[in-house]
Design a protein around this motif. Structure first.
Motif, PDB file in Angstrom:
ATOM      1  N   MET A   1       0.842  -1.155   0.000  1.00 54.90           N
ATOM      2  CA  MET A   1       0.000   0.000   0.000  1.00 54.90           C
ATOM      3  C   MET A   1       0.898   1.232   0.000  1.00 54.90           C
ATOM      4  O   MET A   1       1.934   1.253   0.648  1.00 54.90           O
ATOM      5  N   ASP A   2       0.515   2.266  -0.731  1.00 55.05           N
ATOM      6  CA  ASP A   2       1.288   3.493  -0.790  1.00 55.05           C
ATOM      7  C   ASP A   2       0.550   4.626  -0.094  1.00 55.05           C
ATOM      8  O   ASP A   2      -0.680   4.669  -0.091  1.00 55.05           O
ATOM      9  N   LEU A   3       1.318   5.548   0.473  1.00 49.66           N
ATOM     10  CA  LEU A   3       0.775   6.710   1.171  1.00 49.66           C
ATOM     11  C   LEU A   3       1.652   7.901   0.822  1.00 49.66           C
ATOM     12  O   LEU A   3       2.872   7.829   0.959  1.00 49.66           O
ATOM     13  N   SER A   4       1.041   8.996   0.353  1.00 46.86           N
ATOM     14  CA  SER A   4       1.790  10.185  -0.043  1.00 46.86           C
ATOM     15  C   SER A   4       1.458  11.357   0.850  1.00 46.86           C
ATOM     16  O   SER A   4       0.327  11.481   1.319  1.00 46.86           O
ATOM     17  N   GLY A   5       2.448  12.230   1.066  1.00 46.23           N
ATOM     18  CA  GLY A   5       2.228  13.422   1.853  1.00 46.23           C
ATOM     19  C   GLY A   5       3.530  14.070   2.238  1.00 46.23           C
ATOM     20  O   GLY A   5       4.585  13.794   1.677  1.00 46.23           O
ATOM     21  N   LYS A   6       3.436  14.952   3.231  1.00 45.94           N
ATOM     22  CA  LYS A   6       4.576  15.729   3.692  1.00 45.94           C
ATOM     23  C   LYS A   6       4.918  15.323   5.120  1.00 45.94           C
ATOM     24  O   LYS A   6       4.039  15.235   5.974  1.00 45.94           O
ATOM     25  N   ILE A   7       6.202  15.084   5.389  1.00 47.90           N
ATOM     26  CA  ILE A   7       6.662  14.778   6.751  1.00 47.90           C
ATOM     27  C   ILE A   7       6.600  16.081   7.538  1.00 47.90           C
ATOM     28  O   ILE A   7       7.260  17.059   7.181  1.00 47.90           O
ATOM     29  N   ILE A   8       5.773  16.122   8.607  1.00 47.72           N
ATOM     30  CA  ILE A   8       5.621  17.366   9.366  1.00 47.72           C
ATOM     31  C   ILE A   8       6.285  17.309  10.736  1.00 47.72           C
ATOM     32  O   ILE A   8       6.550  18.352  11.320  1.00 47.72           O
ATOM     33  N   THR A   9       6.556  16.109  11.259  1.00 49.04           N
ATOM     34  CA  THR A   9       7.174  15.976  12.576  1.00 49.04           C
ATOM     35  C   THR A   9       8.029  14.723  12.626  1.00 49.04           C
ATOM     36  O   THR A   9       7.666  13.695  12.066  1.00 49.04           O
ATOM     37  N   GLN A  10       9.164  14.831  13.325  1.00 45.85           N
ATOM     38  CA  GLN A  10      10.002  13.664  13.618  1.00 45.85           C
ATOM     39  C   GLN A  10      10.002  13.499  15.128  1.00 45.85           C
ATOM     40  O   GLN A  10      10.403  14.401  15.856  1.00 45.85           O
ATOM     41  N   LEU A  11       9.536  12.351  15.600  1.00 43.40           N
ATOM     42  CA  LEU A  11       9.496  12.061  17.030  1.00 43.40           C
ATOM     43  C   LEU A  11      10.849  11.522  17.488  1.00 43.40           C
ATOM     44  O   LEU A  11      11.643  11.061  16.663  1.00 43.40           O
ATOM     45  N   PRO A  12      11.136  11.549  18.789  1.00 44.67           N
ATOM     46  CA  PRO A  12      12.423  11.034  19.271  1.00 44.67           C
ATOM     47  C   PRO A  12      12.583   9.543  18.966  1.00 44.67           C
ATOM     48  O   PRO A  12      11.631   8.772  19.031  1.00 44.67           O
ATOM     49  N   GLU A  13      13.817   9.150  18.636  1.00 44.12           N
ATOM     50  CA  GLU A  13      14.118   7.745  18.383  1.00 44.12           C
ATOM     51  C   GLU A  13      14.046   6.977  19.693  1.00 44.12           C
ATOM     52  O   GLU A  13      14.462   7.473  20.732  1.00 44.12           O
ATOM     53  N   VAL A  14      13.505   5.766  19.633  1.00 39.21           N
ATOM     54  CA  VAL A  14      13.445   4.896  20.808  1.00 39.21           C
ATOM     55  C   VAL A  14      14.153   3.590  20.474  1.00 39.21           C
ATOM     56  O   VAL A  14      14.273   3.212  19.311  1.00 39.21           O
ATOM     57  N   GLY A  15      14.621   2.911  21.502  1.00 36.15           N
ATOM     58  CA  GLY A  15      15.314   1.650  21.295  1.00 36.15           C
ATOM     59  C   GLY A  15      15.367   0.848  22.571  1.00 36.15           C
ATOM     60  O   GLY A  15      14.947   1.307  23.634  1.00 36.15           O
ATOM     61  N   GLY A  16      15.879  -0.344  22.457  1.00 37.56           N
ATOM     62  CA  GLY A  16      15.989  -1.217  23.612  1.00 37.56           C
ATOM     63  C   GLY A  16      16.504  -2.574  23.202  1.00 37.56           C
ATOM     64  O   GLY A  16      17.106  -2.727  22.142  1.00 37.56           O
ATOM     65  N   SER A  17      16.242  -3.569  24.042  1.00 37.08           N
ATOM     66  CA  SER A  17      16.633  -4.950  23.771  1.00 37.08           C
ATOM     67  C   SER A  17      15.410  -5.837  23.850  1.00 37.08           C
ATOM     68  O   SER A  17      14.573  -5.678  24.741  1.00 37.08           O
ATOM     69  N   SER A  18      15.330  -6.783  22.929  1.00 35.41           N
ATOM     70  CA  SER A  18      14.217  -7.733  22.936  1.00 35.41           C
ATOM     71  C   SER A  18      14.430  -8.777  24.028  1.00 35.41           C
ATOM     72  O   SER A  18      15.493  -8.829  24.659  1.00 35.41           O
ATOM     73  N   LYS A  19      13.449  -9.642  24.231  1.00 27.09           N
ATOM     74  CA  LYS A  19      13.570 -10.720  25.220  1.00 27.09           C
ATOM     75  C   LYS A  19      14.746 -11.634  24.910  1.00 27.09           C
ATOM     76  O   LYS A  19      15.356 -12.186  25.807  1.00 27.09           O
ATOM     77  N   SER A  20      15.046 -11.776  23.627  1.00 28.83           N
ATOM     78  CA  SER A  20      16.165 -12.634  23.233  1.00 28.83           C
ATOM     79  C   SER A  20      17.513 -11.900  23.277  1.00 28.83           C
ATOM     80  O   SER A  20      18.536 -12.476  22.925  1.00 28.83           O
ATOM     81  N   GLY A  21      17.509 -10.624  23.672  1.00 29.74           N
ATOM     82  CA  GLY A  21      18.755  -9.878  23.823  1.00 29.74           C
ATOM     83  C   GLY A  21      19.189  -9.100  22.594  1.00 29.74           C
ATOM     84  O   GLY A  21      20.260  -8.505  22.594  1.00 29.74           O
ATOM     85  N   ASN A  22      18.386  -9.111  21.546  1.00 35.31           N
ATOM     86  CA  ASN A  22      18.733  -8.367  20.334  1.00 35.31           C
ATOM     87  C   ASN A  22      18.360  -6.901  20.494  1.00 35.31           C
ATOM     88  O   ASN A  22      17.269  -6.569  20.955  1.00 35.31           O
ATOM     89  N   ALA A  23      19.279  -6.019  20.085  1.00 38.04           N
ATOM     90  CA  ALA A  23      19.008  -4.580  20.158  1.00 38.04           C
ATOM     91  C   ALA A  23      18.033  -4.190  19.045  1.00 38.04           C
ATOM     92  O   ALA A  23      18.062  -4.751  17.953  1.00 38.04           O
ATOM     93  N   TRP A  24      17.149  -3.237  19.348  1.00 38.58           N
ATOM     94  CA  TRP A  24      16.227  -2.721  18.350  1.00 38.58           C
ATOM     95  C   TRP A  24      16.118  -1.203  18.509  1.00 38.58           C
ATOM     96  O   TRP A  24      16.417  -0.664  19.553  1.00 38.58           O
ATOM     97  N   ARG A  25      15.739  -0.540  17.419  1.00 36.75           N
ATOM     98  CA  ARG A  25      15.488   0.900  17.469  1.00 36.75           C
ATOM     99  C   ARG A  25      14.404   1.258  16.467  1.00 36.75           C
ATOM    100  O   ARG A  25      14.240   0.587  15.439  1.00 36.75           O
ATOM    101  N   LYS A  26      13.681   2.320  16.799  1.00 36.64           N
ATOM    102  CA  LYS A  26      12.543   2.735  15.987  1.00 36.64           C
ATOM    103  C   LYS A  26      12.492   4.258  15.953  1.00 36.64           C
ATOM    104  O   LYS A  26      12.645   4.916  16.969  1.00 36.64           O
ATOM    105  N   GLN A  27      12.252   4.806  14.755  1.00 35.39           N
ATOM    106  CA  GLN A  27      12.069   6.247  14.577  1.00 35.39           C
ATOM    107  C   GLN A  27      10.658   6.455  14.040  1.00 35.39           C
ATOM    108  O   GLN A  27      10.259   5.786  13.093  1.00 35.39           O
TER     109      GLN A  27
END
Length: 114
Positions: free
Chosen positions: A1-27
């Protein structure tokens, strides 16, 4: 699916470790669609794609998205994940220039076998 528009805000990046110990991050970003009744949509970019896509506030984009909902403790949560970014230039498609015949140049015209 496609979505078009203008990026109006960037939220703070978050991250952590999963239950299996793998690092993850999300913007997360907020995209505002165009049209008579614009909508605001919160989008997630995960892992290495954060740098790969390099989304910036004010940018006009068309995004390939996946929408997924999951249940946790009796409540449902929906996430819109970005998997592809196509950049547009102010809503204008590819530049339209004169059609150029690339088969030969003027200096090669006499060299053609027909």
């Amino acid at each position: 699916m496609d979505l078009s528009g203008k990026i109006i805000t960037q939220l703070p990046e978050v991250g952590g470790s999963s239950k299996s110990g793998n690092a993850w991050r999300k913007q997360e970003y907020i995209l505002e669609t165009g049209g008579q009744y614009p909508k605001k949509v919160c989008l997630s970019v995960w892992g290495d794609k954060i740098e790969q896509f390099g989304l910036k506030v004010g940018e006009q984009v068309t995004l390939g998205i996946d929408v997924e909902s999951r249940e946790y403790n009796g409540r449902w949560y929906t996430e819109v994940k970005v998997y592809k970014v196509d950049r547009t230039h102010g809503g204008i498609g590819p530049s339209e220039g004169p059609e150029v015949d690339t088969f030969y140049s003027e200096s090669e015209e006499d060299k053609l076998p027909f």
